[in-house]
Design an enzyme around this catalytic site. Sequence first.
Site, PDB file in Angstrom:
ATOM      1  N   ASN A  29       0.838  -1.194   0.000  1.00 50.35           N
ATOM      2  CA  ASN A  29       0.000   0.000   0.000  1.00 50.35           C
ATOM      3  C   ASN A  29       0.878   1.251   0.000  1.00 50.35           C
ATOM      4  O   ASN A  29       2.105   1.155   0.011  1.00 50.35           O
ATOM      5  CB  ASN A  29      -0.956  -0.025   1.199  1.00 50.35           C
ATOM      6  CG  ASN A  29      -0.204  -0.052   2.518  1.00 50.35           C
ATOM      7  OD1 ASN A  29       0.503   0.877   2.872  1.00 50.35           O
ATOM      8  ND2 ASN A  29      -0.345  -1.168   3.249  1.00 50.35           N
ATOM      9  N   ARG A  30       0.266   2.425   0.007  1.00 47.44           N
ATOM     10  CA  ARG A  30       0.986   3.684  -0.210  1.00 47.44           C
ATOM     11  C   ARG A  30       1.587   4.293   1.048  1.00 47.44           C
ATOM     12  O   ARG A  30       2.063   5.422   1.018  1.00 47.44           O
ATOM     13  CB  ARG A  30       0.047   4.709  -0.867  1.00 47.44           C
ATOM     14  CG  ARG A  30      -0.417   4.323  -2.244  1.00 47.44           C
ATOM     15  CD  ARG A  30      -1.194   5.476  -2.889  1.00 47.44           C
ATOM     16  NE  ARG A  30      -1.801   5.077  -4.142  1.00 47.44           N
ATOM     17  CZ  ARG A  30      -1.142   5.020  -5.312  1.00 47.44           C
ATOM     18  NH1 ARG A  30       0.133   5.340  -5.359  1.00 47.44           N
ATOM     19  NH2 ARG A  30      -1.769   4.637  -6.390  1.00 47.44           N
TER      20      ARG A  30
END
Length: 219
Positions: free
Chosen positions: A30-31
């Site tokens: 994820n970011r």
Amino acid sequence: TVPGDLAGRAVVITAGPTREPIDAVRFIANRSSGRMGFAIAAAAAAAGARVILVAGPTALATPPGVTRIDVETAVEMHAAALHHAADSDLFIAAAAVADYRVAAPADHKVRKADAPPALELVPNPDIVREVAAMADGPFTVGFAAETHDVIDHARDKLTAKDLDMIAANQVGAGLGFEVGENTLEVIWPTGRKTLGPMTKERLGEALLALIGERFHAAR
Ligand code: C5P
């Protein structure tokens, strides 16, 4: 002691994303940059706490005075975090833990086939929920990154996970992940406070001060 003083306290912090392998060369992630959790760790060490930082894969340098444990998957983060949370005073869950992992990752590189493969996912353990449920456990702080209805979702999470405090922030287009400035809505069972907008480094200090106040008020 001054209000919010955490000198000598044992603090465990999770930070960054997790990586969930699909096969020998691919993963789901994820970011999360890890910047918020690392900033809290830096502020806690500067305040004289004994800090263990359980970090998923990030490009960040370890803050001075912080003991860092590098992990990759949610299952590894769970093991390290639970082990150290058992004798800590505070637990701060800033990591963006993957909710699911691939049920049976291949140990070789999966070859392109005629039909797209299906990925079977299974739930990961909820680390902060388990820490909050420990008997005589640490003062436990969670995060809620939301794209909408931030406060409502955060309140639900505070209750559902039985946390002492939750820091909520809005994520999505230009907000939260991958950016330097942020605003936090911090909620606990009897109060609420807005911190920011400011850099994640200054937010780390402001949040840690508030955590220290509530920690002493709760004991
Ligand atoms: O439920 P949700 O993932 O939105 O909750 C976010 C909070 O829970 C964060 O504090 C995050 O670090 C923590 N969490 C965790 N283990 C998981 C999922 C989330 O500790 N498996």
